[in-house]
Design a protein around this motif. Structure first.
Motif, PDB file in Angstrom:
ATOM      1  N   LEU A  81      13.445  -0.590 -14.572  1.00  0.00           N
ATOM      2  CA  LEU A  81      12.636  -1.796 -14.448  1.00  0.00           C
ATOM      3  C   LEU A  81      13.341  -2.998 -15.071  1.00  0.00           C
ATOM      4  N   GLY A  82      13.933  -2.808 -16.252  1.00  0.00           N
ATOM      5  CA  GLY A  82      14.657  -3.910 -16.880  1.00  0.00           C
ATOM      6  C   GLY A  82      15.815  -4.387 -16.034  1.00  0.00           C
ATOM      7  N   PHE A  83      16.549  -3.430 -15.470  1.00  0.00           N
ATOM      8  CA  PHE A  83      17.687  -3.767 -14.614  1.00  0.00           C
ATOM      9  C   PHE A  83      17.238  -4.533 -13.377  1.00  0.00           C
ATOM     10  N   MET A  84      16.214  -4.032 -12.700  1.00  0.00           N
ATOM     11  CA  MET A  84      15.750  -4.665 -11.468  1.00  0.00           C
ATOM     12  C   MET A  84      15.190  -6.060 -11.738  1.00  0.00           C
ATOM     13  N   ILE A  85      14.441  -6.221 -12.817  1.00  0.00           N
ATOM     14  CA  ILE A  85      13.899  -7.534 -13.157  1.00  0.00           C
ATOM     15  C   ILE A  85      15.023  -8.522 -13.438  1.00  0.00           C
ATOM     16  N   SER A  86      16.045  -8.068 -14.166  1.00  0.00           N
ATOM     17  CA  SER A  86      17.169  -8.965 -14.486  1.00  0.00           C
ATOM     18  C   SER A  86      17.908  -9.402 -13.221  1.00  0.00           C
ATOM     19  N   VAL A  87      18.075  -8.479 -12.278  1.00  0.00           N
ATOM     20  CA  VAL A  87      18.782  -8.791 -11.028  1.00  0.00           C
ATOM     21  C   VAL A  87      17.941  -9.708 -10.145  1.00  0.00           C
ATOM     22  N   VAL A 145       0.839  -1.209   0.000  1.00  0.00           N
ATOM     23  CA  VAL A 145       0.000   0.000   0.000  1.00  0.00           C
ATOM     24  C   VAL A 145       0.872   1.256   0.000  1.00  0.00           C
ATOM     25  N   LEU A 146       1.919   1.251   0.806  1.00  0.00           N
ATOM     26  CA  LEU A 146       2.826   2.397   0.870  1.00  0.00           C
ATOM     27  C   LEU A 146       3.495   2.638  -0.484  1.00  0.00           C
ATOM     28  N   ALA A 147       3.982   1.570  -1.119  1.00  0.00           N
ATOM     29  CA  ALA A 147       4.653   1.707  -2.421  1.00  0.00           C
ATOM     30  C   ALA A 147       3.692   2.258  -3.470  1.00  0.00           C
ATOM     31  N   PHE A 148       2.461   1.762  -3.480  1.00  0.00           N
ATOM     32  CA  PHE A 148       1.454   2.209  -4.444  1.00  0.00           C
ATOM     33  C   PHE A 148       1.103   3.678  -4.228  1.00  0.00           C
ATOM     34  N   VAL A 149       0.808   4.046  -2.981  1.00  0.00           N
ATOM     35  CA  VAL A 149       0.423   5.435  -2.676  1.00  0.00           C
ATOM     36  C   VAL A 149       1.594   6.386  -2.903  1.00  0.00           C
ATOM     37  N   ILE A 192       3.526  -7.371 -14.758  1.00  0.00           N
ATOM     38  CA  ILE A 192       3.161  -8.779 -14.914  1.00  0.00           C
ATOM     39  C   ILE A 192       4.372  -9.670 -14.659  1.00  0.00           C
ATOM     40  N   ALA A 193       5.529  -9.272 -15.187  1.00  0.00           N
ATOM     41  CA  ALA A 193       6.756 -10.051 -14.970  1.00  0.00           C
ATOM     42  C   ALA A 193       7.137 -10.066 -13.491  1.00  0.00           C
ATOM     43  N   LEU A 194       6.986  -8.927 -12.823  1.00  0.00           N
ATOM     44  CA  LEU A 194       7.339  -8.836 -11.401  1.00  0.00           C
ATOM     45  C   LEU A 194       6.400  -9.675 -10.537  1.00  0.00           C
ATOM     46  N   VAL A 195       5.112  -9.658 -10.859  1.00  0.00           N
ATOM     47  CA  VAL A 195       4.152 -10.478 -10.113  1.00  0.00           C
ATOM     48  C   VAL A 195       4.474 -11.964 -10.310  1.00  0.00           C
ATOM     49  N   THR A 196       4.819 -12.336 -11.544  1.00  0.00           N
ATOM     50  CA  THR A 196       5.202 -13.727 -11.818  1.00  0.00           C
ATOM     51  C   THR A 196       6.459 -14.098 -11.037  1.00  0.00           C
ATOM     52  N   ALA A 221       6.462  -4.067  -8.005  1.00  0.00           N
ATOM     53  CA  ALA A 221       5.234  -4.172  -8.798  1.00  0.00           C
ATOM     54  C   ALA A 221       4.207  -3.151  -8.323  1.00  0.00           C
ATOM     55  N   ALA A 222       4.064  -2.977  -7.019  1.00  0.00           N
ATOM     56  CA  ALA A 222       3.118  -1.996  -6.469  1.00  0.00           C
ATOM     57  C   ALA A 222       3.526  -0.571  -6.851  1.00  0.00           C
ATOM     58  N   SER A 223       4.826  -0.288  -6.820  1.00  0.00           N
ATOM     59  CA  SER A 223       5.325   1.031  -7.223  1.00  0.00           C
ATOM     60  C   SER A 223       5.017   1.301  -8.695  1.00  0.00           C
ATOM     61  N   THR A 224       5.173   0.288  -9.528  1.00  0.00           N
ATOM     62  CA  THR A 224       4.921   0.433 -10.963  1.00  0.00           C
ATOM     63  C   THR A 224       3.430   0.596 -11.238  1.00  0.00           C
ATOM     64  N   LEU A 225       2.601  -0.121 -10.488  1.00  0.00           N
ATOM     65  CA  LEU A 225       1.146   0.025 -10.652  1.00  0.00           C
ATOM     66  C   LEU A 225       0.687   1.438 -10.298  1.00  0.00           C
ATOM     67  N   GLY A 226       1.283   2.029  -9.259  1.00  0.00           N
ATOM     68  CA  GLY A 226       0.942   3.408  -8.903  1.00  0.00           C
ATOM     69  C   GLY A 226       1.260   4.364 -10.034  1.00  0.00           C
ATOM     70  N   PHE A 227       2.397   4.162 -10.680  1.00  0.00           N
ATOM     71  CA  PHE A 227       2.766   4.985 -11.831  1.00  0.00           C
ATOM     72  C   PHE A 227       1.835   4.737 -13.006  1.00  0.00           C
ATOM     73  N   LEU A 228       1.381   3.496 -13.168  1.00  0.00           N
ATOM     74  CA  LEU A 228       0.528   3.129 -14.301  1.00  0.00           C
ATOM     75  C   LEU A 228      -0.800   3.880 -14.273  1.00  0.00           C
ATOM     76  N   VAL A 229      -1.216   4.343 -13.109  1.00  0.00           N
ATOM     77  CA  VAL A 229      -2.425   5.167 -13.002  1.00  0.00           C
ATOM     78  C   VAL A 229      -2.310   6.398 -13.904  1.00  0.00           C
TER      79      VAL A 229
END
Length: 346
Positions: free
Chosen positions: A214-220, A7-11, A163-167, A188-196
């Motif tokens: 996002l690409g860097f973090m997903i790869s790591v 919730v904090l990350a999203f808000v 979607i990749a992060l949730v998976t 993923a929550a941080s990205t969803l907040g931005f997606l708004v």
């Protein structure tokens, strides 16, 4: 505890994004229309900074159990600085690559994360030895750029990355890795907040700041979740990232066939092809979301399959991808080997 963190990350992302939007206009980090782009007006493109800030704030407050803090934060900050400079000044491809390499080296050397070996499916190990470091760096840089390549429509890269992060989070839970499960869920929550603010019609773009981050973090996170596993388990993150990986792969095929430089820009990526077929902007994004979700579910099924089941699943998936690629012309208009073969056998 995790629910509060999400919730904090999203808000936080919702709060930071309008502030970053104002900053983008002030410092000139804007995206102007041209023949390759689908938007028709000047847009702020520093949105990835809001994702980064909301993730970092939440991460530092909740501090998930893990011994990777410094390397992760330093590498992520290097990537963010690279992206901000590019969104402001449009730095050269070499300078951008240098930033990515520096961030990858921090993860590999300081964070001590390397793909040192894989267990072969039938017997023995494949040791990478001296190739472990360059192989790991190639993985990080490759996935970082793959996500950057799909950032062509409103909400596309942010949605596919979510979607990749949730998976990844679900896979980490199955594999008993609470640290990766937690940090991927927070991102993923941080990205969803931005997606708004970024879904069609977008009010701000994530820019290279967001796509590279996002690409860097997903790869790591994929490395943290799947290092030192079987060869087929190593395929899981590749399946999970099927949309950016396949789009990048067929972009390379397309440019080799057309004898163009690999770095050449074009309007033949997955989203361009779907738009050319006749889908609207919103429909194209939702179709790619659906494809990314199918890749994610396939990765989850793959992780629980037997060896022969995994082989069959990969074979079917490759055939389906090839047919889809040929139908929409992702590898070039005249690239139709499988369709021509099927036509010939009738």
């Amino acid at each position: 505890m995790l629910a509060y963190a999400l919730v904090l990350a999203f808000v936080a992302s919702i709060v930071f994004t309008p502030l970053v939007k104002r900053l983008a206009y002030r410092i000139g980090a804007v995206d102007r229309p041209n023949y390759r782009k689908v938007h028709a007006r000047i847009m702020p493109r520093l949105g990835g900074l809001a994702i980064y800030l909301s993730f970092i704030v939440t991460y530092l407050i909740y501090r998930p159990d893990g011994d990777f803090d410094k390397a992760l934060l330093i590498g992520a900050t290097i990537i963010i600085i690279t992206g901000v400079l590019d969104d402001m000044l449009e730095i050269t491809a070499k300078a951008k690559m240098l930033g990515q390499l520096a961030a990858a080296v921090v993860i590999v050397v300081y964070g001590e994360i390397q793909i040192e070996f894989i267990n072969l499916p039938f017997n023995g190990n494949l040791e990478f030895g001296y190739f472990a470091i360059p192989l790991t760096i190639i993985w990080i840089v490759g996935i970082t750029n793959a996500v950057n390549l799909i950032d062509g429509l409103d909400g596309l890269a942010a949605g596919v990355s979510t979607i990749a992060l949730v998976t990844l989070s679900a896979m980490a839970i199955l594999m008993g890795n609470p640290f990766v499960a937690t940090v991927t869920a927070i991102l993923a929550a941080s990205t969803l907040g931005f997606l708004v603010f970024n879904f069609y019609p977008a009010r701000i773009f994530m820019g290279d700041t967001g796509a590279l981050f996002l690409g860097f973090m997903i790869s790591v996170f994929a490395l943290l979740g799947f290092k030192g596993v079987t060869m087929f388990a190593l395929i899981i993150p590749v399946i999970m990232l099927g949309v950016p990986v396949s789009d990048t792969f067929f972009a390379i095929v397309r440019r080799l066939r057309e004898k163009q430089p690999l770095s050449a820009a074009d309007k033949s990526h997955l989203h361009h092809c779907l738009l050319n077929v006749g889908f609207t902007h919103r429909q194209t994004v939702l179709i790619i979301y659906a494809i990314a979700s199918l890749f994610g579910m396939t990765a989850l099924i793959f992780s629980q399959a037997t060896l022969w089941g995994a082989l069959l699943l990969v074979a079917v998936m490759l055939v389906v991808i090839e047919l889809f690629v040929e139908i929409i012309g992702l590898a070039g208009k005249n690239y139709r080997p499988l369709l021509n073969f099927l036509k010939f056998t009738k």
